[in-house]
Design a protein around this motif. Structure first.
Motif, mmCIF file in Angstrom:
data_model
loop_
_atom_site.group_PDB
_atom_site.id
_atom_site.type_symbol
_atom_site.label_atom_id
_atom_site.label_comp_id
_atom_site.label_asym_id
_atom_site.label_seq_id
_atom_site.Cartn_x
_atom_site.Cartn_y
_atom_site.Cartn_z
ATOM 1 N N HIS B 158 0.837 -1.201 0.000
ATOM 2 C CA HIS B 158 0.000 0.000 0.000
ATOM 3 C C HIS B 158 0.867 1.245 0.000
ATOM 4 N N MET B 159 0.304 2.318 -0.542
ATOM 5 C CA MET B 159 1.035 3.583 -0.664
ATOM 6 C C MET B 159 0.176 4.705 -0.097
ATOM 7 N N SER B 160 0.747 5.478 0.830
ATOM 8 C CA SER B 160 -0.022 6.541 1.479
ATOM 9 C C SER B 160 -0.056 7.779 0.603
ATOM 10 N N LYS B 164 4.555 7.081 0.842
ATOM 11 C CA LYS B 164 5.226 6.022 1.610
ATOM 12 C C LYS B 164 4.636 4.667 1.221
ATOM 13 N N ALA B 166 4.552 0.419 1.779
ATOM 14 C CA ALA B 166 4.822 -0.622 2.770
ATOM 15 C C ALA B 166 4.194 -1.927 2.313
ATOM 16 N N SER B 167 4.698 -3.014 2.874
ATOM 17 C CA SER B 167 4.141 -4.323 2.552
ATOM 18 C C SER B 167 3.517 -4.915 3.807
ATOM 19 N N PHE B 168 2.624 -5.844 3.593
ATOM 20 C CA PHE B 168 1.955 -6.516 4.703
ATOM 21 C C PHE B 168 1.743 -7.964 4.313
ATOM 22 N N TRP B 184 -3.721 0.533 -3.081
ATOM 23 C CA TRP B 184 -3.426 -0.830 -2.642
ATOM 24 C C TRP B 184 -3.028 -1.702 -3.828
#
Lengths: 493, 246
Positions: B158-160, B164, B166-168, B184
């Motif tokens: 996902h990217m804010s 930024k 991040a991975s999950f 997403w």
């Protein structure tokens, strides 16, 4: 940078600026009743909707261009987590606004915030313990739901009129099964200076014991009127708590009893492993002051020496957050509160032995478990009991001695075992109530053989199995054991 | 609307059947298939017919690199994959092959983008393996959420609003809310040949009303799927790896 704007472009909804809302305005069916004091990152309105009976509050994030991204991320996190929480210790989630106009509507908690109590500090030790236990219950409840609060402070704790604690504001919270948007967005440590735990300073946002640390700070504050680590504003100053221990509460307020200092300083340990394993275990100590195992912490009146602090500081310069740890649910499951309900009648000796063997197996499996040994002293329903036996001995004390004798060979650290003699006309009901009041995870009790009367009335064990809010193990004595020696302490299991 | 998204079925009839049954019970009212219907598994014809039947009822189906290889050859594949393609080509009838060649590389529906390998260069079949490769897709996409497969290991990037990324690592069966305030990229695990150490079939359900995604793990009849691979004379390793989830 890459703003995700296509939705807004596709549907340019006329949005009223949240700073120009007025009493009587209606937003998505919610009527604005009264503006409430704004927080740092959000405005608040008391609102109502005809189909919802409880009082409601609308939280509107103050989103301004170029603002600190924590505002929007905090809103995203609360929007993710709050609808997934349930129970008395969180405000009930009602609705959230669309992308174009973010807001969250939730239950308005009636009662006072703990912040309002700060004006009355120092509070009496019993009151600190009672409030602390309520907050610990609330923490255990959200931890069981996979959520760490990570911004616990007096203004985020409300006490309902019935005394129950409610934890609000999940903007910095962590849900162990959902993406942690805060950790990804913010490079430095996140939290509120006076309350943030040492591991949070090192950017670890996955340890439920961080909330126990913050609760320790709150109890310290309530008991002494002082903050243990002051009010550091800059995150760089937060590191100091990695090596500098706080003044013991008794050095501020001699009225703080040793048991309360023991509990508070244990919550404030730098190493999470040395704190309480779970909030439920903390609540247990707060509810049973006379049973708190006192260590060197209890009597201290001074901080650690200069040399000790210097050595800790050198070690802290290399400190880093652990790479990987157990899941929250794994940590809670590994540190249960176990109750052994012991029948001390002499004719029940084989059963008491079988129960001890079963308890021993549980303790070997879960070395962080706490054990409460409980005996119910049966009272006559209608007469006034004298609490003395035929020889004039104090029955309560006698049972306590026998209980300690029963448990003497169990493989458990003395700081993790407690003894309780309860009273009640109905032993089953007394055990169920005890399990409910103490967040018990696992209750073990013996079942006597079958008799016609028990078949007719239902046995204590049947009642406990049906009513207790926890796992229950029923232990039976083998026929062999009934004729064997009565005290097989060294028998293998 | 609940959209079931399935990727990398790879001729595994037992896994596909189990996932479709699960999705039906979970209330899925729309199906999207992200490609790689064939290769590795012993039932390519059944899988292609099943996907084709779904597209006739309105489902979306995307082309994967194994589907393309049926038509254009296998010069970029490893030995066992190439062997499986050669075997598969002989199993498919002209209709089934025509269906595979007709499939698009990407599809867009509302604010959702579907692709087999990645968003930024779908025809080059590069993998989304890490934050860097995910960032290229997240920046290239013109959607709230993009779905891809290809790597056989589930992940959620996902990217804010500030860029930024991040991975999950999604946990099976947990509904994850998809904030409207970020983009997403849902990388799905494989239906027919999982490689994340969990042998259960993997697919995802997107709930558009609740704006959430749930990665689902479905245990299926591994023994039958593996036995058919061996019986067909395909490399035995292709049967063994189903048990390992590697």
């Amino acid at each position: 940078m890459a703003m995700i704007a296509e939705d807004a472009q596709a549907a340019p909804t006329p949005v009223k600026d949240v700073r120009h809302l007025a009493v009587g305005d209606v937003v998505d069916g919610f009527r604005l009743e009264a503006q409430m004091p704004a927080g740092g990152m959000a405005g608040f309105w008391r609102v109502s909707r005809p189909d919802v009976a409880v009082p409601l509050i609308m939280k509107i994030p103050l989103l301004r261009a170029g603002e600190d991204p924590i505002t929007i991320v905090g809103y995203e996190m609360e929007h993710m987590i709050l609808p997934r929480l349930s129970g008395a210790h969180v405000p009930r989630f009602i609705a959230a606004g669309p992308f174009e106009q973010p807001y969250i509507v939730m239950e308005l908690i009636e009662g006072r915030s703990v912040r309002e109590l700060l004006a009355e500090t120092p509070l009496a030790p019993d009151r600190v313990a009672a409030i602390g236990a309520q907050i610990a219950f609330a923490l255990h409840d959200i931890h069981r739901q996979h959520v760490l609060h990570l911004d616990l402070k007096p203004s985020n704790v409300f006490l309902r009129p019935n005394g129950e604690a409610v934890l609000i504001d999940y903007g910095l919270a962590h849900h162990e099964l959902l993406p942690d948007l805060v950790a990804e967005e913010i490079d430095g440590p996140v939290g509120t200076g006076p309350y943030v735990a040492p591991e949070q300073v090192l950017r670890d946002r996955t340890d439920p014991r961080s909330d126990i640390f913050a609760l320790g700070v709150i109890m310290y504050f309530l008991a002494t009127g002082e903050r243990p680590f002051g009010e550091p504003q800059r995150a760089a100053e937060w590191r100091r708590r990695l090596w500098r221990d706080p003044f013991p509460p008794r050095s501020w307020n001699p009225q703080v009893p040793p048991w309360l200092q023991e509990i508070i300083l244990r919550c404030l340990e730098v190493d999470p492993e040395r704190r309480y394993a779970t909030a439920a275990q903390l609540a247990f100590d707060l509810q049973h002051p006379s049973e708190v195992a006192l260590t060197r912490r209890a009597e201290r009146l001074h901080r650690d020496s200069f040399l000790t602090v210097l050595l800790r500081r050198l070690r802290a310069s290399r400190a880093a957050a652990p790479l990987r740890r157990k899941s929250v649910s794994g940590m809670l499951a590994g540190a249960p509160i176990v109750v052994a309900a012991v029948d001390l009648d002499t004719d029940a000796a084989p059963l008491a032995n079988a129960l001890r063997d079963a308890v021993r197996r549980v303790l070997v499996t879960d070395p962080s478990a706490r054990l409460a040994c409980v005996h119910v002293l049966k009272t006559a329903r209608l007469t006034i009991d004298t609490w003395e036996d035929a020889q004039g001995r104090n029955l309560h004390l006698q049972r306590m001695i026998e209980l300690k004798h029963w448990a003497r060979a169990l493989p458990i650290d003395p700081t993790r075992i407690t003894y309780h003699v309860l009273e009640g006309s109905d032993p089953g009901a007394a055990l169920v109530e005890y399990a409910r009041n103490n967040q018990i995870d696992h209750l073990l009790l013996g079942a006597r053989g079958e008799t016609p009367l028990r078949r007719y009335l239902g046995s204590t064990s049947t009642h406990v199995v049906a009513q207790a809010p926890c796992t229950v193990t029923i232990v039976r004595a083998h026929r062999m054991a009934a004729t064997a020696e009565t005290d097989p302490v060294h028998a293998s299991t | 609307m609940r959209i079931a998204v399935l990727s990398d079925i790879h001729g595994n009839r037992e896994a596909l059947t189990a996932c479709l049954e699960h999705a039906g019970a979970a209330g899925a009212d729309r199906f999207v298939f992200l490609g790689d219907y064939v290769g590795y598994g012993a039932d390519p014809g059944f899988v292609v017919d099943s996907v084709a039947a779904h597209t006739e009822r309105g489902a979306i189906a995307i082309r994967g690199n194994h589907d393309e290889a049926i038509e254009v050859g296998t010069n970029r594949m490893n030995d066992s994959a190439a062997l499986a393609i050669t075997w598969t080509r002989a199993q498919l009838n002209p209709n089934q092959r025509a269906f595979l060649s007709s499939l698009p590389l990407t599809a867009k529906e509302a604010d959702r983008l579907y692709v087999h390998a990645n968003v930024n260069a779908p025809a080059a079949w590069g993998y989304v393996t890490d934050l860097y490769s995910a960032s290229r897709s997240l920046i290239a996409m013109d959607a709230h959420i993009a779905f891809c497969g290809h790597i056989h290991v589930p992940a959620l990037y996902h990217m804010s609003a500030t860029g930024k990324i991040a991975s999950f690592e999604p946990v099976g069966g947990v509904e994850i809310p998809l904030s409207r305030h970020r983009r997403w990229l849902a990388v799905l695990g494989a239906v027919g040949q999982p490689r994340d150490g969990n042998p259960a079939a993997c697919y995802a359900i997107l709930d558009t009303d609740r704006s959430s995604i749930t990665y689902v793990r479905v245990p299926y009849d591994l023994d039958t799927a593996a036995r058919k691979i061996r019986a067909a004379g395909l490399p035995p390793r292709l049967a063994d790896r189903l048990y390992e989830g590697r």
